[in-house]
Enzyme design. Structure first.
Site, PDB file in Angstrom:
ATOM      1  N   ASP A 275      -2.062  39.356  25.611  1.00 33.82           N
ATOM      2  CA  ASP A 275      -1.980  39.018  27.030  1.00 33.82           C
ATOM      3  C   ASP A 275      -2.025  40.360  27.774  1.00 33.82           C
ATOM      4  OD1 ASP A 275      -0.094  36.468  28.808  1.00 33.82           O
ATOM      5  OD2 ASP A 275      -1.654  37.838  29.476  1.00 33.82           O
TER       6      ASP A 275
HETATM    7  C1  GLC Z   1      -1.718  36.915  32.721  1.00 34.11           C
HETATM    8  C2  GLC Z   1      -1.311  35.649  32.027  1.00 34.11           C
HETATM    9  C3  GLC Z   1      -2.371  35.071  31.139  1.00 34.11           C
HETATM   10  C4  GLC Z   1      -3.728  35.360  31.734  1.00 34.11           C
HETATM   11  C5  GLC Z   1      -3.941  36.862  31.671  1.00 34.11           C
HETATM   12  C6  GLC Z   1      -5.274  37.265  32.322  1.00 34.11           C
HETATM   13  O1  GLC Z   1      -0.659  37.829  32.746  1.00 34.11           O
HETATM   14  O2  GLC Z   1      -0.101  35.668  31.288  1.00 34.11           O
HETATM   15  O3  GLC Z   1      -2.114  33.682  31.002  1.00 34.11           O
HETATM   16  O4  GLC Z   1      -4.747  34.689  31.011  1.00 34.11           O
HETATM   17  O5  GLC Z   1      -2.894  37.588  32.289  1.00 34.11           O
HETATM   18  O6  GLC Z   1      -5.244  36.996  33.681  1.00 34.11           O
END
Ligand code: GLC
Length: 738
Positions: A275
């Site tokens: 993430d």
């Molecule tokens: C965010 C979220 C994740 C998302 C990623 C890209 O922090 O936790 O669900 O897909 O970053 O935006």
């Protein structure tokens, strides 16, 4: 016949061989390309950056970026792609990722609302629409579906998932994977799914986002893994690790999860991405001493691509030279990344047609699918005196901060939805009623009641009042936990004010989570609950209010009386002292009550035990009756199939759809078992007065669970089965498994 059979076998064999040979062909191409790559170029593939523009183009030209996210401008995407394909030494295309969570341009209800439809086919259709629109803008990869089981509405991200039940979560997750990825990965409208957040993110303590979780391996396997496993089996191409730590081990550095379970046990052959900076965050967790250490931990745990920590691009070369990361590990990671790009056909078709999106965005059939999803996602929680539908009213008062909130109606993670396309309830209701509009409040947190007098006066001129309350989009989603789940601002006061008019009052809640709306129910006749219903939410709600459509939504999460009850979920264990209804509540406690006089069971003195509304709950404009419920067999073997048959009647005056739910309970296990578990559900349409004979089947094998010895088995013993319209209704039908 023989010839036909031979032909069938032959074509099946050909299909399998085709599939295998395509896989072999891709593997061959990957290995051939890999053999030419320098270590720097391999590391470049493992690095993902946000945005396009010069920084991304320069990195792409050097082969130092494998993916970009958060760019949806086709021309900008093509610019980065040209740098990668035409300037870098090996011409490896980048893969473009985006959070396409519930639609791209055409926004569907938030995933919690999609789950309330209990309609996987419709959800798959919606995901297909999202893929068609997103790929037309150059997006190849969505960071969806979110499979996090959510049992605590204080957690803002309940909005993005499918609620508290593993079976519903599984059905919705698989439907989205299928919708995004289509039947042919190389089809230009196919978009790689990304199952997330692996794993247990929704169990954050206190509903506080990113917080600690304490989940046993058995609970992981029985509750949190099933949807991920099913989506892996359904061919999900990528997976994202979660921010949280489980019992002290952050998921992004957890090789038990990413190697033992995901790769060894489940045979996942897709690509794993962190993430956003979740690798770097292992320093804050106190699991890594610095970014270089975090990088070593993530790579060695089996994470292929780094979203925005910059640790991979900065430290892997050093770590390989120091022998802390084997180059073979890097090769495996890059192999997964290249495989994904070959499967999606990016080497053959790296560029996007800059005119494509204008041809597909907001297509009528897309809007129609979004509207149907919004209709089916709305839950009728109360309808005293059958006030709804308002099919006789001529003049209605429309009030409340969510009646005409085109941006907020789209909900969280709707980056690419354009609110000018939103149809709000006010706009739609003006098409079917004489509308007096007095917002009363400017936004959901507004505490200024200066306009309440106008609302009061307007109510007197109306046949009925419809009050739109709820949450601005910003109040749910990532990092937006709430400790109180009451309506914000002076919304409850607005409802109470309208109630004084004596006119029929309908409340429509448009929110990102189940709120504690018990006091608001007392101040209205009817309540429709719509989880941020998206672009077409206004038309959908107007049709439901007018009676052109009939509510069929069912709650995918328990509705609480008070936030203090969280976490609360229907499929809980019984405890040694379950609530038995004899408990004394706060207002009934006599003075100087004896210490043990109130009932020693698991309940709250103030809010009792039960929820406001249970999982699977939802009313209709008609009524349904379950009759003649019979089990084909009540003594079953482990290889048998449970067959339950019953008559379902529409006993009301309107056509409607009932979501029939089948639950079971394993009465005694080597570990305690939940008091109920959803096993099947089915949407059944019935005309007024119609009866249908329904048959549902459940293989005994699906009663398996991870038991005391951590074996996945069906344990013999006594069970119960329910078929009903929610998780708290129906009679228990016993059966046994020997
Ligand atoms: C965010 C979220 C994740 C998302 C990623 C890209 O922090 O936790 O669900 O897909 O970053 O935006």
């Amino acid at each position: 016949m023989k010839k036909l059979q031979l032909l069938a076998v032959g074509s099946l064999l050909a299909l399998c061989l085709a599939g295998c040979s395509e896989k072999d062909e891709i593997d061959r191409k990957v290995d051939e390309l890999l053999s030419k790559m320098t270590l720097r170029e391999k590391i470049g593939q493992m690095h993902q950056v946000s945005g396009a523009g010069t920084h991304a183009e320069e990195a792409a030209a050097k082969g130092e970026v494998g993916s970009i996210l958060n760019c949806v401008d086709p021309a900008e995407i093509n610019a980065v792609q040209r740098a990668a394909v035409e300037q870098s030494r090996l011409g490896i295309p980048v893969i473009v990722g985006r959070d396409v969570i519930h639609g791209f341009r055409t926004i569907f209800p938030i995933p919690l609302g999609l789950a309330a439809t209990f309609d996987p086919e419709l959800v798959e259709q919606g995901a297909r629409v999202a893929a068609i629109e997103a790929t037309a803008s150059g997006v190849h990869w969505t960071f969806s579906p979110m499979l996090d089981i959510a049992r605590d509405s204080r957690w803002g991200r309940v909005a993005e998932g499918s609620g508290e039940d593993p079976y519903l979560d599984t059905q919705m997750g698989v439907a989205m994977v299928r919708g995004y990825q289509g039947d042919d990965f190389a089809d230009p409208t196919s978009m790689a799914a990304c199952i997330k957040h692996f794993v247990g993110y929704g169990a954050a303590e206190g509903g506080r986002d990113y917080n600690s979780t304490m989940i046993s391996e058995r609970s992981l396997r029985n509750t949190y893994f099933p949807a991920f496993k099913a989506c892996v089996d359904a061919g999900a191409l990528t997976l994202m690790t979660s921010f949280n730590e489980i019992d002290g081990i952050p998921s992004t550095g957890n090789d038990f999860l990413l190697k033992d379970v995901l790769r060894q046990e489940w045979g996942f052959d897709g690509m794993v991405v962190t993430d956003w900076n979740s690798s770097g965050e292992m320093v804050a967790h106190g699991f890594a001493k610095d970014l270089k250490h975090a990088t070593e931990l993530s790579v060695n745990a089996g994470v292929d691509m780094d979203m925005m920590s910059f640790g991979y691009i900065s430290y892997i070369e050093e770590l390989v030279k120091e022998g802390k990361i084997k180059e073979e590990t890097i090769d495996n990671a890059v192999r997964n990344i290249l495989k994904l790009k070959f499967r999606l056909g990016l080497f053959d078709n790296p560029y996007v047609d800059v005119d494509a999106s204008a041809r597909v965005d907001y297509a009528p059939e897309h809007l129609a699918a979004a509207k149907q999803s919004a209709v089916e996602s709305a839950i009728l929680l109360q309808n005293d005196n059958d006030v709804l539908p308002l099919d006789k009213a001529r003049t209605i008062l429309v009030t409340g901060p969510m009646a005409d909130a085109p941006y907020d109606q789209l909900g969280t993670w709707a980056f690419d939805g354009q609110s000018e396309h939103t149809v709000t309830p006010l706009q739609a209701l003006r098409e079917c009623y004489e509308v007096i509009y007095e917002p009363g409040l400017a936004y959901s947190r507004d505490r200024d009641t200066k306009d309440f007098a106008k609302v009061r006066a307007a109510a007197q001129r109306a046949d009925a009042a419809v009050v739109f309350v709820g949450e601005e989009a910003i109040l749910s989603g990532e990092a937006h936990s709430l400790s109180s789940l009451n309506l914000q601002g002076a919304q409850s006061e607005l409802i109470a004010e309208v109630r004084k008019s004596g006119k029929p009052v309908v409340v429509v809640v448009i929110a990102g989570r189940p709120l504690t709306i018990e006091r608001d129910l007392a101040n209205c006749d009817a309540m429709l609950y719509a989880f941020h219903p998206g672009t077409m939410g206004g038309e959908a709600l107007a049709d439901l209010i007018k009676g052109k459509a009939v509510p069929s939504g069912k709650s995918p999460m328990t509705f609480l009386r008070d936030a203090g009850q969280a976490p609360f979920y229907y499929n809980h264990n019984n405890t040694g002292r379950p609530c038995n209804g004899t408990e004394t509540l706060l207002e009934d406690i006599p003075m100087k009550a004896g210490q043990t006089s109130l009932g020693c069971t698991s309940y709250y003195l103030d809010s009792g035990y039960g929820p406001l509304f249970p999982f699977g709950y939802g009313l209709s404009y008609t009524t349904f009756e379950y009759g003649n419920i019979t089990l084909e067999k009540t003594a079953l073997g482990k290889d048998d199939t449970i067959v339950v048959e019953f008559d379902l009647s529409n006993t009301g005056k309107r056509d409607g759809v009932e979501v029939v739910q089948l639950y079971t309970r394993d009465l005694v296990g080597s570990v305690v078992r939940p008091v109920k578990e959803l096993r099947r559900f089915e949407r059944v349409a019935l005309a007024a007065g119609e009866t249908k004979h329904i048959r549902m089947e459940l293989p005994v094998a699906e009663l398996a669970f991870w038991n005391r010895d951590m074996q996945y088995v069906v344990e013999p013993g006594d069970f119960q089965l329910w078929v009903a319209g929610d998780s708290a209704s129906g009679e228990a039908y016993p059966f046994s498994v020997e």
